[in-house]
Every structure is written in structure tokens, then in C-alpha cells.
Design a protein around this motif. Structure first.
Motif, mmCIF file in Angstrom:
data_model
loop_
_atom_site.group_PDB
_atom_site.id
_atom_site.type_symbol
_atom_site.label_atom_id
_atom_site.label_comp_id
_atom_site.label_asym_id
_atom_site.label_seq_id
_atom_site.Cartn_x
_atom_site.Cartn_y
_atom_site.Cartn_z
ATOM 1 N N ASN A 208 0.840 -1.194 0.000
ATOM 2 C CA ASN A 208 0.000 0.000 0.000
ATOM 3 C C ASN A 208 0.870 1.238 0.000
ATOM 4 N N ASN A 209 0.431 2.269 -0.740
ATOM 5 C CA ASN A 209 1.253 3.467 -0.936
ATOM 6 C C ASN A 209 0.819 4.602 -0.026
ATOM 7 N N GLU A 210 1.492 5.737 -0.158
ATOM 8 C CA GLU A 210 1.208 6.887 0.703
ATOM 9 C C GLU A 210 -0.211 7.406 0.530
ATOM 10 N N ALA A 211 -0.785 7.223 -0.652
ATOM 11 C CA ALA A 211 -2.149 7.689 -0.915
ATOM 12 C C ALA A 211 -3.204 6.739 -0.358
ATOM 13 N N GLY A 212 -2.763 5.595 0.183
ATOM 14 C CA GLY A 212 -3.710 4.636 0.730
ATOM 15 C C GLY A 212 -4.212 3.618 -0.271
ATOM 16 N N GLU A 213 -3.667 3.617 -1.485
ATOM 17 C CA GLU A 213 -4.066 2.623 -2.478
ATOM 18 C C GLU A 213 -3.439 1.279 -2.131
ATOM 19 N N ALA A 214 -4.200 0.207 -2.335
ATOM 20 C CA ALA A 214 -3.729 -1.128 -2.015
ATOM 21 C C ALA A 214 -3.526 -1.945 -3.288
ATOM 22 N N PHE A 215 -2.511 -2.796 -3.269
ATOM 23 C CA PHE A 215 -2.194 -3.681 -4.383
ATOM 24 C C PHE A 215 -1.876 -5.069 -3.819
ATOM 25 N N TRP A 216 -2.218 -6.094 -4.595
ATOM 26 C CA TRP A 216 -1.810 -7.453 -4.238
ATOM 27 C C TRP A 216 -0.542 -7.782 -5.003
ATOM 28 N N VAL A 217 0.419 -8.412 -4.332
ATOM 29 C CA VAL A 217 1.720 -8.643 -4.958
ATOM 30 C C VAL A 217 2.217 -10.065 -4.694
ATOM 31 N N LYS A 218 3.078 -10.520 -5.589
ATOM 32 C CA LYS A 218 3.816 -11.773 -5.418
ATOM 33 C C LYS A 218 5.295 -11.499 -5.688
ATOM 34 N N TYR A 219 6.181 -12.086 -4.853
ATOM 35 C CA TYR A 219 7.624 -11.863 -4.961
ATOM 36 C C TYR A 219 8.301 -13.007 -5.708
ATOM 37 N N HIS A 220 9.319 -12.644 -6.506
ATOM 38 C CA HIS A 220 10.135 -13.606 -7.233
ATOM 39 C C HIS A 220 11.605 -13.228 -7.061
ATOM 40 N N PHE A 221 12.440 -14.197 -6.678
ATOM 41 C CA PHE A 221 13.882 -14.006 -6.565
ATOM 42 C C PHE A 221 14.536 -14.920 -7.609
ATOM 43 N N LYS A 222 15.069 -14.334 -8.666
ATOM 44 C CA LYS A 222 15.657 -15.102 -9.754
ATOM 45 C C LYS A 222 17.172 -15.190 -9.564
ATOM 46 N N THR A 223 17.691 -16.424 -9.465
ATOM 47 C CA THR A 223 19.105 -16.596 -9.214
ATOM 48 C C THR A 223 19.954 -16.051 -10.354
ATOM 49 N N ASP A 224 20.995 -15.310 -10.008
ATOM 50 C CA ASP A 224 21.932 -14.782 -11.003
ATOM 51 C C ASP A 224 23.009 -15.802 -11.344
ATOM 52 N N GLU A 258 32.853 -15.382 -3.914
ATOM 53 C CA GLU A 258 31.863 -15.550 -4.976
ATOM 54 C C GLU A 258 30.479 -15.381 -4.357
ATOM 55 N N PHE A 259 30.073 -14.148 -4.159
ATOM 56 C CA PHE A 259 28.855 -13.840 -3.419
ATOM 57 C C PHE A 259 27.627 -14.135 -4.273
ATOM 58 N N PRO A 260 26.786 -15.075 -3.863
ATOM 59 C CA PRO A 260 25.584 -15.389 -4.650
ATOM 60 C C PRO A 260 24.590 -14.236 -4.601
ATOM 61 N N SER A 261 23.850 -14.069 -5.684
ATOM 62 C CA SER A 261 22.889 -12.968 -5.732
ATOM 63 C C SER A 261 21.640 -13.399 -6.482
ATOM 64 N N TRP A 262 20.590 -12.667 -6.236
ATOM 65 C CA TRP A 262 19.296 -12.891 -6.876
ATOM 66 C C TRP A 262 18.733 -11.548 -7.322
ATOM 67 N N THR A 263 18.174 -11.491 -8.519
ATOM 68 C CA THR A 263 17.441 -10.319 -8.979
ATOM 69 C C THR A 263 15.999 -10.473 -8.502
ATOM 70 N N VAL A 264 15.471 -9.412 -7.890
ATOM 71 C CA VAL A 264 14.179 -9.512 -7.210
ATOM 72 C C VAL A 264 13.101 -8.803 -8.032
ATOM 73 N N TYR A 265 12.000 -9.496 -8.223
ATOM 74 C CA TYR A 265 10.880 -8.982 -9.004
ATOM 75 C C TYR A 265 9.597 -9.049 -8.180
ATOM 76 N N VAL A 266 8.605 -8.313 -8.644
ATOM 77 C CA VAL A 266 7.288 -8.363 -8.023
ATOM 78 C C VAL A 266 6.230 -8.366 -9.122
ATOM 79 N N GLN A 267 5.173 -9.131 -8.926
ATOM 80 C CA GLN A 267 3.967 -9.014 -9.735
ATOM 81 C C GLN A 267 2.975 -8.167 -8.961
#
Length: 489
Positions: A208-224, A258-267
Motif C-alpha cells: 500500500n502506498n502513501e495515498a492509501g491505495e492497495a495492491f496485491w503482490v507476489k515476490y520472485h527471486f531469480k538466481t543470477d 563468490e557472493f551469490p545474488s538474486w534479482t528480485v521482481y514483483v507481480q
């Protein structure tokens, strides 16, 4: 001299700080005589040793963890007011614990099992815990079935072993599991390492943002590092040769730099679209098609520091989906709703009521200000401050601004099934997943499932399990039936 130097250097002492004269020989009544109860060093050491272990996690007992950094790479302030996501380039310290699900603390890493992917963000507004898996879906959609499901995956109370009858009896009678089982017995069912797999929040959450709008989200961590998996045959050999393979790989990679990393996305789904979406968007057995809600990149997660002590920082780490921060909250996902209680309750039992005070669990970028006191291992941090609210002595006060936006609910109370949407179906997405696979992937999936189902002792249990996959895809079921029959003779 640092605190660590005080602990590791200088004369050996008792727990109370008195110097130890002899740590090699117990005190006896004469040479070769019986040991004396007055040897308090001996009693202290044995008593402490007997209590070195705490109850292991019922699920996700076997794990490894590391510290790192989450960095914002894109502006998502139109969706959330969370401060740790407020500007591009902002960094937040994290601790990530990986795990298998069904195995005990001493189990092997290289097994066919989902992998836990739990991230603790040490934000300036408190800790935010995102407790997910390496799969975007799960076996069930209602937490009331979770104890039953886990009982089928753990050791049978009579035989003391995991039983194929229990596993496939439950899955066959729970058709909503078909999608996740197809994932689990496919090529990604046994990751080569924790570094070479994706992570998912799995559940639907609210932003939810500063204006009070709400969104539904899903997280994705894609291995690099790229996806890498083990075949069943490779895993069987590795599990026997090196049961600690995943834990060792993670630790040694970080030690090498060799630090593992993930690129993070949201729907992101506007909240108003949920009610009329073609299937229930809060159903944990479903994914949101990317064509409907594309992945939006917003961050990079890197692991770059190993824990100094596995017990203190990995075994005693706690994660709870109920640990939200302003701008992020829950959804009506019934599995998530159950976990909001169950995870915190498990840690209060397993680690103790003051588990949040431990260094790995307490906030790092702010401080916890509560009126909770006492209990085992309470450290007196509040000193003489008042332990109630409201008070007129300058104590902590409420903000009057909820962390997330309220959701509208209607209807009567009662044990209800999940609301039905136009295309709700337990088999469609499992069939879609099967049809996305190459011919080689399909062959390995059928082989893996057939090997597992062939261990079932009752024909009706095996037939029911196969029928779920037949309903997902006719070819899938036909191949699986033939493979099982060939193995069972």
C-alpha cells in the motif's frame, strides 16, 4: 580488548567467571576413588552439555544461512510506502535462511524436497520477514490441512520411516496438490545448491502506498548464478558422499568471495481486480500468469557474510510472516493467515519468549520498544521503565497509522470453502506446466513419479494418485500409469 577477545582469550573460567585450575581430571575421594559431588566444574559442564540442543523445527529443520544486502534497483513508491523500498540505491541488511522441508536436523541436503527461502530484512521501521520457498506454489491452500500434510511427509508413527502409502494417499485425496507435486518431481525438484535455485514469496501479500491505495503482490527471486539441478541418480550419490553439500557449497562460495545474488521482481495486481479475476488470486496452489501480471524488477539481493556460529545464528534464527513493516501487509490467502500465527508460536515454544532479543533476530537498523517483560532469558533491557501503555512517563506510544490497508469482508462466520472464481480448477496449471516441458523433461518427470508411486502398497492409493495427473493432462496420466505398472510388475 573486544568482547570476543574476553571470551576466547585468557584463563579458562567457570560459567560464573571463576578460574579453572584443572580441566582434565575430575575431583575424586583419593587416587582412583569415586567422583565427588563438590566438583562443580564437572557438574556444570555435564549439565550444560545435556541442554545444548533446543527442539528442532518440526519442518524446515535442516538449513543454512548467510547475511547480505538488499539494494533497491527501481522505483516502486507508486505501490508501497515501505521506507526500505523508498529510493533507488537504498541498501538494507538481510539474513537469509535456506532449508529443506521434511528432513530432520541431520538429514542430507541433496534430496527431492521443496527448499525454504526465508529472508529477514533489517529495515529502519523494524524487521520484515518474507518466508517463502523455491517454488511459487504449495501443496494445499488452507492451513487447517497443514499438520495432516506434514504428518504424511514425516516418519510414520508405527514404522518410523517415511511411507509412500501416506504420501500418495494424502496427495491423491487432495487434488489441489497436483500442481506442486508436478513441480517437485520435475527437473527442479532437487536443486544442485542453494545458490542455483530461485526463491518465491509464494503467498500473495498487500502493498500500500502513501495515498492509501492497495495492491496485491507476489515476490520472485531469480538466481543470477543460473538454475542448476541434480538428477535423482546424481542426488542419491551426493547425499551419501556429502550430506552437507548445500550448506558447504554456500559457505565456501562466500569464503571465496563468490557472493551469490538474486534479482528480485514483483507481480502487482490492483486490489479491485482480485474479486473478478478468473481464478482465486489468493490460492497458494496457483501462479499468476506473467502475461496478466508481468514481472517488475525492483531489487538485488546479495549474500556476502557467513554466520560465525551456526547454532546461535542459523538454528536460533526465527522468521515469521507476521513481521510486517508499514506499507506491506497480509492478504486473504488462507495458508498465509494460518502461518501468521503458527510461525511465531513455533518459535516461542522452540527458542523461547525472548527469541526476538537474540542478535540474529532483533532489529539492526532500529530498536524494539515494547512493554513486554520477563520470561526466560529476559536481559533487563528496559531497566526501570514503566511496563504499560498509555502512560505519562514518556513511554512508547502508538502511531495511529496501521501498517496495511483494511480489506472489506462480508458474510456469516463458519467453516467455508474458498470462493469459486470462473476458472478455479486444481488441474489446469499442473497440465500447463507439463505441456511446457520438453520431451526429455517429461520423461524424467514421469520416471521420478513412477519410482515414488511404485513404492505404494495399495492399488487404490496408486490409482487415485495417477488419476490426478491424468486429469491434468491425458498424456501425462497415460505415461505415468504405464511406467508404474512396469515397475510394479
Amino acid at each position: 580488548m573486544t568482547q570476543e577477545d574476553h571470551v576466547t582469550q585468557g584463563p579458562l573460567t567457570t560459567e560464573a567467571g571463576a578460574p579453572v585450575a584443572d580441566n582434565q581430571n575430575s575431583e575424586t575421594a583419593g587416587v582412583g576413588g569415586p567422583v565427588l559431588v563438590q566438583d562443580q566444574l564437572l557438574l556444570e559442564k555435564l549439565a550444560h552439555f545435556n541442554r545444548e540442543r533446543i527442539p528442532e523445527r518440526v519442518v524446515h529443520a535442516r538449513g543454512a544461512g548467510a547475511y547480505g544486502t538488499f539494494t533497491v534497483t527501481a522505483d516502486v513508491t507508486r505501490y508501497t510506502r515501505a521506507k526500505f523500498l523508498s529510493e533507488i540505491g537504498k541498501e538494507t541488511e538481510v539474513f537469509l535462511r535456506f532449508s529443506t522441508v521434511a528432513g530432520n536436523l541431520g538429514a542430507a541436503d541433496a534430496v527431492r524436497d521443496p527448499r525454504g527461502f526465508a529472508v529477514k530484512f533489517y529495515t529502519e521501521e523494524g524487521n520484515y520477514d518474507l518466508v517463502g520457498n523455491n517454488t511459487p506454489v504449495f501443496f494445499i491452500r488452507d492451513a487447517i490441512k497443514f499438520p495432516d500434510f506434514i504428518h504424511t511427509q514425516k516418519r510414520d508413527p508405527y514404522t518410523g520411516s517415511q511411507e509412500a502409502d501416506n504420501v500418495f494417499d494424502f496427495w491423491g485425496l487432495s487434488p489441489e496438490s497436483t500442481h506442486q507435486v508436478t513441480w517437485l518431481f520435475g527437473d527442479r525438484g532437487i536443486p544442485a545448491s542453494y545458490r542455483h535455485m530461485d526463491g518465491f514469496g509464494s503467498h500473495t501479500f498487500q502493498w500500500n502506498n502513501e495515498a492509501g491505495e492497495a495492491f496485491w503482490v507476489k515476490y520472485h527471486f531469480k538466481t543470477d548464478q543460473g538454475i542448476k539441478n541434480l538428477t535423482a541418480e546424481e542426488a542419491e550419490i551426493l547425499a551419501g558422499k556429502d550430506p552437507d553439500s548445500h550448506q558447504r557449497d554456500l559457505r565456501e562460495a562466500i569464503e571465496r568471495g563468490e557472493f551469490p545474488s538474486w534479482t528480485v521482481y514483483v507481480q502487482v495486481m490492483p486490489a479491485a481486480e482480485a474479486a473478478t479475476y478468473r481464478f482465486n488470486p489468493f490460492d497458494l496452489t496457483k501462479v499468476w500468469p506473467h502475461a496478466d501480471y508481468p514481472l517488475i524488477e525492483f531489487g538485488k539481493l546479495e549474500l556476502n557474510r557467513n554466520p560465525e556460529n551456526i547454532f546461535a545464528e542459523v538454528e536460533q534464527s526465527i522468521f515469521s510472516p507476521a513481521h510486517f513493516v508499514p506499507g506491506i501487509g497480509p492478504s486473504p490467502d488462507k495458508m498465509l493467515q494460518g502461518r501468521l500465527f503458527a510461525y511465531g508460536d513455533a518459535h516461542r515454544y522452540r527458542v523461547g519468549i525472548n527469541a526476538d532479543h537474540l542478535p540474529v533476530n532483533r532489529p539492526h537498523a532500529t530498536e524494539a520498544r515494547t512493554h513486554s517483560r520477563d520470561g526466560f532469558l529476559y536481559d533487563g533491557r528496559h531497566k526501570g521503565a514503566k511496563n504499560y501503555e498509555p502512560n505519562s512517563f514518556g513511554g512508547p506510544f502508538q502511531t495511529d497509522r496501521p501498517l496495511w490497508q483494511p480489506t472489506t469482508v462480508t458474510g456469516v462466520t463458519g467453516e467455508t470453502v474458498t470462493p469459486v472464481h470462473a476458472e478455479d480448477n486444481d488441474f489446469v496449471q499442473a497440465g500447463n506446466l507439463y505441456r511446457l516441458m520438453s520431451e526429455d523433461e517429461k520423461e524424467r518427470l514421469v520416471k521420478n513419479l513412477a519410482n515414488a508411486i511404485s513404492g505404494v502398497t495399495r492399488d487404490d492409493i496408486a490409482d487415485r494418485a495417477i488419476n490426478n495427473f491424468r486429469q491434468a493432462d491425458e498424456d501425462f496420466g497415460k505415461r505415468l500409469e504405464a511406467a508404474v505398472q512396469a515397475l510394479r510388475g
